[in-house]
Scaffold this active site. Structure first.
Site, PDB file in Angstrom:
ATOM      1  N   GLY A  55       1.035  -1.444   0.117  1.00  0.00           N
ATOM      2  CA  GLY A  55      -0.001  -0.433   0.240  1.00  0.00           C
ATOM      3  C   GLY A  55       1.295   1.215  -0.010  1.00  0.00           C
ATOM      4  N   CYS A  82       5.072  -6.645   2.302  1.00  0.00           N
ATOM      5  CA  CYS A  82       5.698  -5.021   1.962  1.00  0.00           C
ATOM      6  C   CYS A  82       4.936  -3.994   2.747  1.00  0.00           C
ATOM      7  CB  CYS A  82       5.626  -4.459   0.980  1.00  0.00           C
ATOM      8  SG  CYS A  82       6.488  -3.110   0.348  1.00  0.00           S
ATOM      9  N   TYR A  83       3.855  -2.575   2.327  1.00  0.00           N
ATOM     10  CA  TYR A  83       3.082  -2.541   3.384  1.00  0.00           C
ATOM     11  C   TYR A  83       2.590  -3.605   4.594  1.00  0.00           C
ATOM     12  CZ  TYR A  83       0.172   1.040   5.504  1.00  0.00           C
ATOM     13  OH  TYR A  83      -0.669   1.553   6.519  1.00  0.00           O
ATOM     14  N   HIS A 169       7.828  -7.729  -3.297  1.00  0.00           N
ATOM     15  CA  HIS A 169       6.212  -8.096  -3.848  1.00  0.00           C
ATOM     16  C   HIS A 169       6.133  -9.718  -4.474  1.00  0.00           C
ATOM     17  CE1 HIS A 169       4.040  -4.654  -3.093  1.00  0.00           C
ATOM     18  NE2 HIS A 169       6.057  -3.692  -3.452  1.00  0.00           N
ATOM     19  N   GLU A 171       4.103 -11.486  -5.620  1.00  0.00           N
ATOM     20  CA  GLU A 171       3.663 -11.329  -6.767  1.00  0.00           C
ATOM     21  C   GLU A 171       4.097 -11.517  -7.586  1.00  0.00           C
ATOM     22  OE1 GLU A 171       2.853  -9.679  -3.965  1.00  0.00           O
ATOM     23  OE2 GLU A 171       2.163  -7.558  -4.365  1.00  0.00           O
ATOM     24  N   ASP A 227     -14.701 -11.245 -23.952  1.00  0.00           N
ATOM     25  CA  ASP A 227     -15.098 -11.237 -22.557  1.00  0.00           C
ATOM     26  C   ASP A 227     -16.158 -10.982 -22.736  1.00  0.00           C
ATOM     27  OD1 ASP A 227     -12.044  -9.941 -21.747  1.00  0.00           O
ATOM     28  OD2 ASP A 227     -12.425  -8.276 -22.388  1.00  0.00           O
ATOM     29  N   LYS A 370      -6.854 -11.720 -18.339  1.00  0.00           N
ATOM     30  CA  LYS A 370      -7.973 -12.074 -19.591  1.00  0.00           C
ATOM     31  C   LYS A 370      -7.324 -13.560 -19.599  1.00  0.00           C
ATOM     32  CE  LYS A 370      -8.937 -10.254 -23.686  1.00  0.00           C
ATOM     33  NZ  LYS A 370      -9.995  -9.521 -23.942  1.00  0.00           N
TER      34      LYS A 370
HETATM   35  N1  GLN Z   1       4.163   3.084   1.168  1.00  0.00           N
HETATM   36  C1  GLN Z   1       5.452   2.044   2.167  1.00  0.00           C
HETATM   37  C2  GLN Z   1       6.860   1.821   1.515  1.00  0.00           C
HETATM   38  O1  GLN Z   1       6.644   3.105   1.431  1.00  0.00           O
HETATM   39  C3  GLN Z   1       4.484   0.281   1.241  1.00  0.00           C
HETATM   40  C4  GLN Z   1       5.105  -0.116   0.128  1.00  0.00           C
HETATM   41  C5  GLN Z   1       4.105  -0.946  -0.450  1.00  0.00           C
HETATM   42  O2  GLN Z   1       3.889  -1.875   0.788  1.00  0.00           O
HETATM   43  N2  GLN Z   1       4.534  -1.343  -1.889  1.00  0.00           N
HETATM   44  O3  GLN Z   1       7.544   1.460   2.445  1.00  0.00           O
END
Ligand code: GLN
Length: 514
Positions: A55, A82-83, A169, A171, A227, A370
């Site tokens: 986030g 991450c966040y 990340h 994902e 679609d 898709k």
């Molecule tokens: N905002 C947070 C940061 O800058 C998390 C970033 C993210 O989730 N990609 O570290």
């Protein structure tokens, strides 16, 4: 029903649907909820695991997206990304601050392969980083299980509480072993058996649509594209004759396309869609008379389309639901993707609804990418050539004819395009080139044919390679193929005496040629 469910909690990251998609790839069903969702509601769904997304916020800042500490003590495994990782640490008593060195892009991460999260992962592995903040102190009870040169806490775990947090990340495909890590979480740590398949998606959607629609009447605008075709067939499977599909032939479709769509979806086809074809070619050509500006053409075609659709809808009488073939990338681009930031507005979303009276919109493919839509299409028995059809713009050939659109020019570009497509398929390139088509330039020039002077149009051939359609390269089609296409077009299509190949990339060009 004892369905294995993993919940993704959305904190506004750009890759949230990718998280869900990777979980589905592990054959585990997954749903995304906003971080504002009531914890009791989440508990009641009895998930096997919870994943917290990335986030944009800084978790220590005022008003930042957050969650209650209770989330981490429900006995359900949680993975923060991450966040989500930073917030897990923050909420549980660790420390998060602005990082002295922020990391962005592919980064080598040293992982502790003894952790169940990194089972079968290489000790030094490439991961995708994107953060300004970092975890400067882990929360009590956690141990560090990964680091990079600049990030001392790239992953942590508390095995006992089944809490895991990753700064990078997994994902994103740039994280080379990310799918394995997510697999380790959902299949290993959460203990999901992985019995979910795309056919479960079909079955579950059908059940959900039935519950929602009841005895209601459903209307769908079918374009023949992937679609809308998949959405229509799914609806027909769910509610049968309560569904009516309207197919507007605006006379700007590819060669024979109207008939092909009718053959598959019409009364002689395989589906029971209450298919109505409206042959509105003339209306569209009339409206387009004398119009040269591409944006004006798009507007006129769009508006006329709505008008025709509306007239048909009125004949059908009141409907309760309107079906739209919105897919996930449309949702994200329009900024309707839950908590994530707006990128641009999109034509597929919110286009039709205002013109028809209805209670609610049904968008059964809203959470799919898709290629997942294509899988559902095959699952529903839609023919492969339809399922793998190239993207085609709503205004159709109207924008692949430079300058004024006339019936004669439509015929020229249809014939040239059909030859081009045929030869690309003959050369075995049809699945590897992402989009290719012929356009009719508004340029006429002198040529000679059969010893006679000609003064005819030039056809432009376009073909691009792209991953996400946001940027693209001109495809390197073998010269022999281009020559074959050129000679066939000039021999077989009247009023064309020149063929050009467009080598522009996007940017600065666009994929379309309008
Ligand atoms: N905002 C947070 C940061 O800058 C998390 C970033 C993210 O989730 N990609 O570290």
């Amino acid at each position: 029903m004892n369905k294995e469910l993993v919940i993704v909690i959305d904190f506004g990251g750009q890759y949230n649907q990718l998280v869900a998609r990777r979980v589905r790839e592990c054959n585990v069903y997954c749903e995304i909820y906003s971080y504002k969702t009531d914890l009791d509601k989440i508990k009641a769904m009895n998930p096997r695991g919870i994943i917290l997304t990335g986030g944009p916020d800084s978790c220590y800042a005022e008003g930042a997206a957050t969650c209650s500490a209770e989330l981490f003590s429900m006995g359900i495994p949680v993975l923060g990304l991450c966040y989500g990782a930073q917030m897990m640490m923050f909420v549980l008593g660790g420390k998060v601050e602005k990082a002295p060195v922020r990391e962005y892009g592919k980064t080598e991460v040293m992982v502790d392969t003894g952790s169940p999260l990194f089972y079968n992962v290489s000790p030094a592995t490439i991961c995708w980083m994107s953060h300004n903040d970092y975890i400067s102190e882990t929360a009590p009870g956690f141990e560090i299980i990964a680091h990079t040169a600049d990030c001392p806490v790239a992953a942590v775990q508390d095995q006992e509480r089944e809490l895991y947090a990753i700064q990078f990340h997994p994902e994103v495909l740039h994280t080379s072993e990310g799918s394995r890590m997510l697999h380790n979480f959902v299949r290993g740590i959460c203990g999901c058996s992985g019995n979910w398949r795309m056919d479960s998606f079909v079955k579950e959607s059908v059940d959900a649509i039935r519950r929602k629609v009841g005895n209601g009447k459903v209307l769908c605008a079918l374009s023949g594209g992937v679609d809308s075709s998949v959405a229509a067939v799914l609806l027909s499977r769910a509610v049968g004759s309560q569904l009516t599909c309207v197919f507007v032939d605006h006379g700007l479709l590819r060669k024979n396309e109207g008939d092909e769509v009718e053959a598959v979806f019409g009364p002689d086809g395989n589906y029971d869609l209450n298919f109505i074809r409206v042959n509105a070619q003339k209306r569209f050509y009339e409206k387009l008379q004398g119009v040269e500006e591409p944006e004006r053409k798009r507007k006129i075609i769009g508006e006329e389309f709505i008008r025709v659709f509306e007239e048909e809808a009125k004949k059908i009488g009141s409907v309760d639901f309107l079906v739209q073939g919105t897919i996930y990338p449309d949702v994200v681009e329009s900024g309707l993707g839950g908590e994530s930031a707006v990128i641009k507005s999109h034509h597929n979303v919110g286009g039709l609804p205002e013109c028809v009276d209805f209670k609610e919109i049904i968008e059964p493919l809203r959470s799919l990418f898709k290629d997942e839509v294509r899988k559902v299409g095959l699952e529903l028995g839609i023919p492969e050539y339809l399922v793998y059809r190239q993207p085609f713009p709503g205004p159709g050939l109207g924008i692949r004819i430079i300058g004024e659109v006339t019936a004669e020019k439509v015929k020229i570009v249809q014939d040239a395009d059909a030859i081009y497509r045929e030869e690309i398929a003959n050369a075995g390139l049809d699945r590897s080139i992402n989009q290719y088509f012929a356009a009719l330039t508004n340029m006429r020039s002198v040529g000679v044919m059969g010893d006679e002077r000609t003064y005819d149009y030039a056809i432009a051939l376009r073909a691009v390679s792209t991953v996400d359609f946001m940027t693209a390269e001109s495809a390197q089609i073998p010269y022999e193929v281009l020559q074959k296409v050129t000679s066939r077009i000039i021999n077989e299509v009247g009023h064309v005496n020149r063929v050009l190949y467009d080598v522009t990339s996007k940017p600065p060009g666009t994929i379309e040629f309008e």
